[in-house]
Scaffold this motif. Structure first.
Motif, PDB file in Angstrom:
ATOM      1  N   LYS A 105      20.730   2.802 114.331  1.00  0.00           N
ATOM      2  CA  LYS A 105      19.502   3.467 113.901  1.00  0.00           C
ATOM      3  C   LYS A 105      19.319   4.704 114.776  1.00  0.00           C
ATOM      4  O   LYS A 105      19.188   4.593 115.998  1.00  0.00           O
ATOM      5  N   MET A 106      19.355   5.873 114.112  1.00  0.00           N
ATOM      6  CA  MET A 106      19.306   7.120 114.853  1.00  0.00           C
ATOM      7  C   MET A 106      18.631   8.192 114.015  1.00  0.00           C
ATOM      8  O   MET A 106      18.737   8.197 112.793  1.00  0.00           O
ATOM      9  N   ARG A 107      17.954   9.097 114.694  1.00  0.00           N
ATOM     10  CA  ARG A 107      17.342  10.267 114.056  1.00  0.00           C
ATOM     11  C   ARG A 107      17.767  11.485 114.858  1.00  0.00           C
ATOM     12  O   ARG A 107      17.423  11.601 116.037  1.00  0.00           O
ATOM     13  N   LEU A 108      18.570  12.369 114.220  1.00  0.00           N
ATOM     14  CA  LEU A 108      19.081  13.560 114.895  1.00  0.00           C
ATOM     15  C   LEU A 108      18.628  14.802 114.141  1.00  0.00           C
ATOM     16  O   LEU A 108      19.157  15.110 113.083  1.00  0.00           O
ATOM     17  N   PRO A 109      17.659  15.536 114.663  1.00  0.00           N
ATOM     18  CA  PRO A 109      17.214  16.769 114.010  1.00  0.00           C
ATOM     19  C   PRO A 109      17.942  17.982 114.585  1.00  0.00           C
ATOM     20  O   PRO A 109      18.263  18.019 115.778  1.00  0.00           O
ATOM     21  N   PHE A 110      18.199  18.967 113.725  1.00  0.00           N
ATOM     22  CA  PHE A 110      18.862  20.192 114.158  1.00  0.00           C
ATOM     23  C   PHE A 110      18.095  21.397 113.644  1.00  0.00           C
ATOM     24  O   PHE A 110      17.741  21.450 112.476  1.00  0.00           O
ATOM     25  N   GLU A 111      17.853  22.338 114.513  1.00  0.00           N
ATOM     26  CA  GLU A 111      17.283  23.617 114.104  1.00  0.00           C
ATOM     27  C   GLU A 111      17.936  24.679 114.971  1.00  0.00           C
ATOM     28  O   GLU A 111      17.901  24.585 116.205  1.00  0.00           O
ATOM     29  N   ARG A 112      18.537  25.641 114.300  1.00  0.00           N
ATOM     30  CA  ARG A 112      19.284  26.680 114.997  1.00  0.00           C
ATOM     31  C   ARG A 112      18.438  27.327 116.088  1.00  0.00           C
ATOM     32  O   ARG A 112      17.317  27.761 115.837  1.00  0.00           O
ATOM     33  N   GLY A 113      18.989  27.335 117.322  1.00  0.00           N
ATOM     34  CA  GLY A 113      18.332  28.021 118.429  1.00  0.00           C
ATOM     35  C   GLY A 113      17.122  27.315 119.019  1.00  0.00           C
ATOM     36  O   GLY A 113      16.417  27.892 119.833  1.00  0.00           O
ATOM     37  N   GLU A 114      16.876  26.068 118.623  1.00  0.00           N
ATOM     38  CA  GLU A 114      15.707  25.343 119.145  1.00  0.00           C
ATOM     39  C   GLU A 114      16.089  23.952 119.617  1.00  0.00           C
ATOM     40  O   GLU A 114      16.952  23.308 119.041  1.00  0.00           O
ATOM     41  N   GLN A 145      15.328  20.127 119.722  1.00  0.00           N
ATOM     42  CA  GLN A 145      14.647  19.188 118.830  1.00  0.00           C
ATOM     43  C   GLN A 145      14.742  17.789 119.428  1.00  0.00           C
ATOM     44  O   GLN A 145      15.769  17.413 119.991  1.00  0.00           O
ATOM     45  N   THR A 146      13.683  17.011 119.287  1.00  0.00           N
ATOM     46  CA  THR A 146      13.656  15.654 119.822  1.00  0.00           C
ATOM     47  C   THR A 146      14.011  14.654 118.727  1.00  0.00           C
ATOM     48  O   THR A 146      13.454  14.695 117.635  1.00  0.00           O
ATOM     49  N   GLY A 147      14.924  13.762 119.076  1.00  0.00           N
ATOM     50  CA  GLY A 147      15.329  12.707 118.152  1.00  0.00           C
ATOM     51  C   GLY A 147      15.253  11.362 118.860  1.00  0.00           C
ATOM     52  O   GLY A 147      14.697  11.254 119.959  1.00  0.00           O
ATOM     53  N   SER A 148      15.845  10.351 118.227  1.00  0.00           N
ATOM     54  CA  SER A 148      15.802   9.014 118.818  1.00  0.00           C
ATOM     55  C   SER A 148      17.059   8.222 118.453  1.00  0.00           C
ATOM     56  O   SER A 148      17.701   8.473 117.435  1.00  0.00           O
ATOM     57  N   TYR A 149      17.393   7.289 119.322  1.00  0.00           N
ATOM     58  CA  TYR A 149      18.531   6.397 119.122  1.00  0.00           C
ATOM     59  C   TYR A 149      18.083   5.013 119.568  1.00  0.00           C
ATOM     60  O   TYR A 149      17.674   4.830 120.712  1.00  0.00           O
ATOM     61  N   ASP A 150      18.129   4.053 118.646  1.00  0.00           N
ATOM     62  CA  ASP A 150      17.692   2.696 118.975  1.00  0.00           C
ATOM     63  C   ASP A 150      18.844   1.916 119.598  1.00  0.00           C
ATOM     64  O   ASP A 150      19.946   1.877 119.047  1.00  0.00           O
ATOM     65  N   THR A 151      18.581   1.306 120.752  1.00  0.00           N
ATOM     66  CA  THR A 151      19.557   0.446 121.415  1.00  0.00           C
ATOM     67  C   THR A 151      18.981  -0.964 121.470  1.00  0.00           C
ATOM     68  O   THR A 151      17.804  -1.175 121.154  1.00  0.00           O
ATOM     69  N   GLN A 152      19.803  -1.894 121.926  1.00  0.00           N
ATOM     70  CA  GLN A 152      19.304  -3.270 122.048  1.00  0.00           C
ATOM     71  C   GLN A 152      18.222  -3.389 123.116  1.00  0.00           C
ATOM     72  O   GLN A 152      17.487  -4.368 123.163  1.00  0.00           O
ATOM     73  N   GLY A 175      15.836  -0.956 123.518  1.00  0.00           N
ATOM     74  CA  GLY A 175      14.673  -0.161 123.122  1.00  0.00           C
ATOM     75  C   GLY A 175      15.120   1.186 122.581  1.00  0.00           C
ATOM     76  O   GLY A 175      16.311   1.463 122.445  1.00  0.00           O
ATOM     77  N   THR A 176      14.159   2.041 122.303  1.00  0.00           N
ATOM     78  CA  THR A 176      14.446   3.350 121.726  1.00  0.00           C
ATOM     79  C   THR A 176      14.640   4.383 122.823  1.00  0.00           C
ATOM     80  O   THR A 176      13.811   4.509 123.717  1.00  0.00           O
ATOM     81  N   LEU A 177      15.748   5.106 122.723  1.00  0.00           N
ATOM     82  CA  LEU A 177      16.086   6.158 123.662  1.00  0.00           C
ATOM     83  C   LEU A 177      15.736   7.492 123.020  1.00  0.00           C
ATOM     84  O   LEU A 177      16.156   7.773 121.900  1.00  0.00           O
ATOM     85  N   MET A 178      14.942   8.299 123.712  1.00  0.00           N
ATOM     86  CA  MET A 178      14.610   9.628 123.204  1.00  0.00           C
ATOM     87  C   MET A 178      15.751  10.563 123.571  1.00  0.00           C
ATOM     88  O   MET A 178      16.206  10.562 124.717  1.00  0.00           O
ATOM     89  N   ILE A 179      16.217  11.331 122.594  1.00  0.00           N
ATOM     90  CA  ILE A 179      17.318  12.253 122.812  1.00  0.00           C
ATOM     91  C   ILE A 179      16.908  13.641 122.318  1.00  0.00           C
ATOM     92  O   ILE A 179      15.985  13.778 121.523  1.00  0.00           O
ATOM     93  N   THR A 180      17.598  14.656 122.814  1.00  0.00           N
ATOM     94  CA  THR A 180      17.300  16.033 122.428  1.00  0.00           C
ATOM     95  C   THR A 180      18.581  16.684 121.936  1.00  0.00           C
ATOM     96  O   THR A 180      19.655  16.470 122.506  1.00  0.00           O
ATOM     97  N   THR A 181      18.459  17.464 120.863  1.00  0.00           N
ATOM     98  CA  THR A 181      19.601  18.241 120.387  1.00  0.00           C
ATOM     99  C   THR A 181      19.331  19.717 120.662  1.00  0.00           C
ATOM    100  O   THR A 181      18.218  20.199 120.477  1.00  0.00           O
ATOM    101  N   ASN A 182      20.377  20.402 121.133  1.00  0.00           N
ATOM    102  CA  ASN A 182      20.337  21.844 121.338  1.00  0.00           C
ATOM    103  C   ASN A 182      21.384  22.422 120.382  1.00  0.00           C
ATOM    104  O   ASN A 182      22.576  22.393 120.669  1.00  0.00           O
TER     105      ASN A 182
END
Length: 139
Positions: free
Chosen positions: A75-84, A86-93, A95-102
């Motif tokens: 279960k994962m949410r990865l957002p992408f926006e050029r040049g920005e 974005q905060t996403g999430s990755y569910d682990t056993q 709990g939920t880990l907050m991740i960022t995409t550049n």
């Protein structure tokens, strides 16, 4: 009234993962999926199996942004926006880990999507990822 178009597509996925001080890892997958056009928004949906778990992936595509949603075995949410960032999430056993995409590069035209991004966890770059999806209408 909005129009909705859906068709079965063949999908070729190529992913390259570069972690610091580790040899590049690549993943290649060929599968079938569906491409749906709702208004001006494209949605590409496909399933894959990893470690005997089925993962359903939905990729929401537009010209300057994209969103990858994975459910099922991962279960994962990865957002992408050029040049920005974005905060996403990755569910682990644990709990939920907050991740960022550049997002370094994002390109979408019908039949081809490519994104290159840094994945940031706890304010550190965990790796640089390239994802390329090529899809064609199934016979």
């Amino acid at each position: 009234m909005s129009t909705s178009l859906q068709k079965i597509v063949n999908i070729r996925l190529h992913s390259a993962i570069r972690h610091p001080n580790v040899q590049e890892e690549t993943i290649d997958l060929e599968t079938k999926g569906t491409l749906t056009l709702k208004g001006s928004q494209y949605y590409l949906v496909y399933e894959e199996t990893q470690d005997e778990k089925i993962i359903r992936t939905t990729v929401k595509l537009s010209g300057k942004s994209a969103l990858v949603l994975r459910s099922g075995g991962v279960k994962m949410r990865l957002p992408f926006e050029r040049g920005e960032l974005q905060t996403g999430s990755y569910d682990t056993q644990y709990g939920t880990l907050m991740i960022t995409t550049n997002t370094k590069h994002l390109h979408f035209e019908e039949g081809h999507f490519q994104v290159e991004y840094e994945l940031i966890i706890n304010e550190e770059v965990a790796g640089t990822y390239t994802l390329e999806l090529i899809y064609t209408e199934a016979e």
